[in-house]
Design an enzyme around this catalytic site. Structure first.
Site, PDB file in Angstrom:
ATOM      1  N   ASN A 112       0.808  -1.221   0.000  1.00  0.00           N
ATOM      2  CA  ASN A 112       0.000   0.000   0.000  1.00  0.00           C
ATOM      3  C   ASN A 112       0.842   1.272   0.000  1.00  0.00           C
ATOM      4  OD1 ASN A 112      -1.664  -2.082   2.080  1.00  0.00           O
ATOM      5  ND2 ASN A 112      -2.720  -1.291   0.267  1.00  0.00           N
ATOM      6  N   ILE A 115       0.940   6.889   0.487  1.00  0.00           N
ATOM      7  CA  ILE A 115       0.369   5.778   1.246  1.00  0.00           C
ATOM      8  C   ILE A 115      -1.103   5.639   0.888  1.00  0.00           C
ATOM      9  CG2 ILE A 115      -0.125   4.910   3.573  1.00  0.00           C
ATOM     10  CD1 ILE A 115       2.113   6.990   4.434  1.00  0.00           C
ATOM     11  N   CYS A 116      -1.554   4.400   0.708  1.00  0.00           N
ATOM     12  CA  CYS A 116      -2.970   4.166   0.492  1.00  0.00           C
ATOM     13  C   CYS A 116      -3.561   3.606   1.782  1.00  0.00           C
ATOM     14  CB  CYS A 116      -3.173   3.196  -0.669  1.00  0.00           C
ATOM     15  SG  CYS A 116      -4.903   2.836  -0.968  1.00  0.00           S
ATOM     16  N   LEU A 117      -4.194   4.491   2.531  1.00  0.00           N
ATOM     17  CA  LEU A 117      -4.786   4.056   3.801  1.00  0.00           C
ATOM     18  C   LEU A 117      -6.120   4.786   3.948  1.00  0.00           C
ATOM     19  CD1 LEU A 117      -4.517   2.541   6.521  1.00  0.00           C
ATOM     20  CD2 LEU A 117      -3.298   4.523   7.407  1.00  0.00           C
ATOM     21  N   LEU A 120      -0.969  -0.124  -4.065  1.00  0.00           N
ATOM     22  CA  LEU A 120      -0.279   0.941  -4.791  1.00  0.00           C
ATOM     23  C   LEU A 120       0.957   0.360  -5.452  1.00  0.00           C
ATOM     24  CD1 LEU A 120      -0.055   4.279  -2.751  1.00  0.00           C
ATOM     25  CD2 LEU A 120      -1.014   3.903  -5.018  1.00  0.00           C
TER      26      LEU A 120
END
Lengths: 748, 178
Positions: B106, B114-116, B149
């Site tokens: 991620n 960051i993919c959160l 990601l």
């Protein structure tokens, strides 16, 4: 180049005028009559010198016979020559006005010399005489009369010297205020009605309206100040209003409601000025109370009336910021100085809260005033209530409410009101709150307050001995009250501490029942009490035995628990049997430990004494020993050597003891069982260390000056860079950080 | 770009300010909130996570440190992140990226993005720096392979030894990177 047409027009006009003046009389006899009438009229109107008049046969001034003049006026009027007559008359007046000017100058000279307003009254009377004498008769119609009046007044105003204005003010003031020797009650403002009428006729009231108003204002001020200064017991505002309607309004009627035909009309004419005067009463009273506010607060609740006045006045007069300023200033000057006892400040603060809540229920004023006091006070000590009372913070008449949390305003509440305009953005309470809430707001957070409370409670509980064990109940009552405000959870620790007290008593009862002991320990749950100062004191001799015996019984009773003694806390009741006397004293444990040692050996040197009771710091040891020197039980001879006096000695010069006491740091003199400030400092340093650790974790390596500037993120950081340097060096010795070339990093 | 603008113009504060007590100059509730968060974070001592403002006088740019949770593939590794708070924080999430290259399903290996979810659509004003750091720390051990990601990392996740090799290829220890 007159044309025929023009010629004939002029001829027609001429005929017309001639006929008008001649009034169809034969020949020019009409013209002759008119000429005579004109002469009589001008003669009659001529502004004469009333002081030097030619008096005619009929006892009247020459040419002033109205009966004779009347037909002449009629004729002039009939011939439509009245405007010309008026013109001539006004011009004559202009030329003769010097007569009046001279007169004015004479009177004013006399007035300026004597400063007697009576001269002015005479002048007014004289001016009235002139005015009346010169006045054209009613027969000439109102136009002529009003032109005359206007002309007379204009000339009069320009003739009056500047000093007249001042004199006139004094005169008015005299007319308004009751004569000194007269009783106020019997004074009737109407007695000067005639004079006021004269003022009006001469146009003085219009001309000097502002001066007359200022007389009114000053009159009100004098009365308010003399009547209300220091009179705080009952509200004065109503009384002042009654006074105004009785004493000032009649006066105002002359000035402002002249010409009113009935009461209704008078009322509407008075409305504007009346409200100005009423405002002035409010303002004067408000200013007075503002100046007095500090003492009013001191006198609370006896000054209730003044506070109600202030509240009412403030609604009318926008003087809130003045009040804040004044109170802050007097607080600064009279309250927040080193000479003031904290308790006094607190009492005044509480009184301030109570007072300002009367004056301003939303609490904006309080917020503004209290701020400097908040900063000044460290207040909890008094909050839990001292034995000897003072002002009780816990008002029994006041419903106890939970501490208010900041909450959104409830706009659906029908009684919602916006905050007053002077509420600043940081104004905190949006609802009136009780006193403890306000006090707690001194501390930035509830947690801090509760923590402080715990430390304090611990101190107080540890001071409780067997004799005054009922004080536990008092503390419990306090905690119960505070619990309602802070919630059960926050005060749970305090609860445990109180429970420890009762448990101790119960356990002690049980242990005593098994084996009698003179030891009565307070058994505390270590985790729930604020950390107590550690001590390495070890009680010697019989004390040791007593402790051990007690501990043994305790372990039988509670096999899963073990007593860890804090021997330096508490008191010991001792009876010393010496050869010639018995000494009975209550002393701290260290004192007891030392004297116990002297039971076996009568001479000790200081260092041996210290090492025999475990390890105590030198200054405490000296202090403990000097207690005995004071009691005449020990003697220091020579220095640092102590000898037991089995037989009492005449107290030698006490220089030794004094020197020792002087050498002690002041804080040691009456050190509390646990030192709050030291503990707080340690807490603070812990906080700073967390920040240093945080910045070094994330920013890796920093020079000292950057650490110092980054520490500004820590709330309340106020150490100098030298102090920080010392702190970092200490951390380095602990192996927490390393430094190379002045760059600090964490030691990983 | 958004991050750039927000870092260029933090509201009510001057990043160049070096005057004493500059924390007080950063007036306003955002600064106060950040100051409180810093205090909380400093006093909480959660193991393995930390953050601190980059410069004195600017509370809107922070550096964070996350240690890989033990018993995960990231154990023993330390990652630096940068946190940039918008002027309307906490109503809008801070912008966060990894400064230390982090090979993770991620995380964008080059940009550090960051993919959160809680940093995007699931953001709520009740979250704080501390909750973000804790979420990131647990994200290391429990990636969301559904929306990667870094698709390579997502594929490799089930092969720990290969994953570790890739991870260490990109990883640079903190002390070298500064």
């Amino acid at each position: 180049m007159a044309t025929d047409a023009l010629r004939s027009q002029v001829a027609t006009k001429w005929q017309e005028s001639f006929h008008r003046l001649n009034s169809d009389a034969p020949g020019i006899s009409g013209l002759m009559n008119f000429s005579e009438a004109w002469a009589i009229s001008t003669q009659y109107l001529y502004p004469w010198d009333i002081n030097n008049a030619f008096v005619g046969a009929n006892g009247r001034p020459f040419g002033k016979d109205l009966d004779a003049a009347r037909p002449a006026f009629n004729l002039v009027n009939h011939s439509r020559r009245l405007p010309a007559l008026l013109e001539i008359f006004l011009d004559d007046m202009r030329q003769n006005f010097y007569l009046i000017e001279n007169e004015i100058n004479q009177y004013m000279e006399r007035y300026e010399a004597s400063q007697e307003t009576a001269e002015l009254e005479l002048l007014i009377a004289k001016l009235m005489e002139w005015y009346k004498s010169w006045a054209p008769p009613q027969e000439l119609g109102s136009t002529v009369f009003s032109s005359y009046t206007l002309n007379f007044q204009t000339r009069l105003f320009s003739a009056l010297p500047p000093s007249f204005a001042h004199g006139f003010k004094t005169l008015c003031a005299r007319l308004l205020s009751p004569p000194a020797d007269d009783l106020e009650e019997t004074w009737d403002p109407n007695i000067y009605a005639e004079l006021w009428k004269d003022f009006e006729v001469l146009g003085l009231i219009d001309r000097y309206e502002s001066i007359i108003a200022s007389v009114g204002y000053e009159f009100i001020e004098d009365h308010v100040l003399s009547r209300c200064t220091g009179e705080w017991g009952k509200p004065m505002l109503e009384e002042l209003r009654v006074w105004m309607s009785e004493k000032v309004v009649p006066w105002m009627l002359h000035v402002y409601a002249r010409g009113a035909s009935n009461a209704e009309e008078a009322r509407s004419m008075l409305q504007g000025v009346g409200s100005r005067f009423d405002f002035h009463i409010n303002k004067t009273l408000c200013d007075l109370r503002t100046r007095e506010i500090f003492d009013i607060i001191i006198d609370f609740p006896d000054s209730m009336g003044a506070l109600q006045d202030l509240r009412d006045c403030l609604q009318r007069v926008d003087q809130r910021s003045n009040l804040v300023k004044s109170l802050r200033k007097s607080n600064q000057k009279r309250l927040l100085h080193p000479g003031a006892d904290t308790k006094l400040i607190l009492q005044q603060y509480v009184a301030t809260i109570k007072c300002l809540r009367i004056v301003d229920p939303p609490g904006v004023l309080l917020f503004k005033v209290a701020d400097p006091i908040r900063r000044y006070l460290s207040i909890v000590a008094n909050l839990v209530g001292d034995d000897d009372g003072g002002d009780s913070l816990v008002d029994e008449n006041e419903p106890i409410q939970p501490l208010q949390q900041p909450e959104l305003e409830d706009y659906t509440d029908p009684s919602w009101e916006p905050e007053p305009v002077d509420a600043g953005p940081e104004f905190r309470t949006n609802k009136p709150s009780d006193i403890i809430s306000t006090l707690v707001s001194i501390y930035d957070s509830k947690d801090l307050f509760v923590k402080e409370l715990q430390v304090l409670l611990a101190q107080r509980l540890l001071l409780i001995t067997k004799e005054n064990s009922d004080r536990v109940e008092r503390e419990r009552k306090n905690v119960e009250i505070l619990k309602i405000r802070f919630g059960e959870a926050a005060l749970q620790v305090c609860e445990v501490m109180l429970k420890d007290m009762t448990d101790s008593k119960r356990i002690d009862g049980h242990v005593q029942s098994q084996k009698d002991s003179v030891v009565h320990p307070t058994i505390i749950s270590r985790h729930f009490w604020p950390s107590l100062e550690a001590s390495d004191l070890a009680m010697p001799g019989q004390f040791k035995t007593l402790q051990d015996e007690y501990a043994h019984e305790f372990s039988v009773f509670k096999p899963d628990k073990k007593l860890k003694w804090l021997p330096h806390l508490g008191t010991v009741q001792l009876e010393l049997e010496l050869e010639d006397r018995t000494v009975e004293v209550d002393v701290p444990p260290l004192e007891a430990a030392f004297i116990e040692l002297f039971a076996d050996q009568t001479v000790w040197i200081l260092d041996d004494l210290i090492s025999s009771v475990g390890s105590v710091d030198r200054s405490s040891a000296i202090k403990a020993l000097s207690t005995w020197v004071d009691h005449g039980v020990l003697k220091e001879d020579p220095e640092n050597t102590f000898r037991l006096l089995e037989r009492a000695e005449e107290p030698s010069e006490s220089t030794v003891r004094e020197r020792d006491l002087a050498a002690l740091p002041a804080s040691e003199m009456d050190a509390p069982p646990l030192s709050v400030t030291q503990q707080q400092q340690a807490d603070q340093m812990r906080v700073y260390w967390k920040f240093i650790e945080g910045m070094l974790t994330n920013l890796e390596k920093l020079p000292l000056d950057r650490i110092q500037s980054m520490l500004r993120f820590a709330p309340g950081y106020n150490q100098s860079i030298e102090q920080l340097s010392g702190f970092m060096e200490a951390a380095k010795r602990e192996g927490l950080v390393v430094v190379r070339d002045g760059i600090w990093r964490l030691n990983k | 770009m958004e991050q750039l603008t927000s870092s260029l113009a933090p509201p009510r504060s001057s990043p160049k300010s070096s005057a004493p007590s500059s924390t007080q100059q950063v007036a306003g509730s955002v600064a106060k909130r950040l100051s409180n968060e810093l205090m909380t974070l400093m006093m909480s001592s959660s193991p393995g996570i930390s953050a601190f403002p980059k410069h004195d006088g600017n509370l809107f740019e922070w550096v964070g440190t996350i240690e890989g949770p033990s018993e995960t593939i990231y154990a023993g590794l330390t990652f630096k992140i940068s946190i940039s708070f918008p002027s309307n924080y906490p109503y809008v999430a801070p912008t966060i990226k990894f400064d230390t290259p982090c090979y993770h399903p991620n995380v964008d290996i080059t940009g550090g993005a960051i993919c959160l979810d809680i940093l995007q659509d699931k953001w709520s004003a009740v979250y704080s720096v501390q909750t973000i750091l804790l979420s990131l720390q647990s994200l290391l051990g429990e990636p969301n392979n559904a929306s990667p990601l870094n698709p390579d990392a997502a594929t490799l996740w089930d092969k720990p030894s290969d994953f570790k090799t890739q991870l260490m290829k990109y990883y640079r220890p903190v002390s070298d990177s500064t």
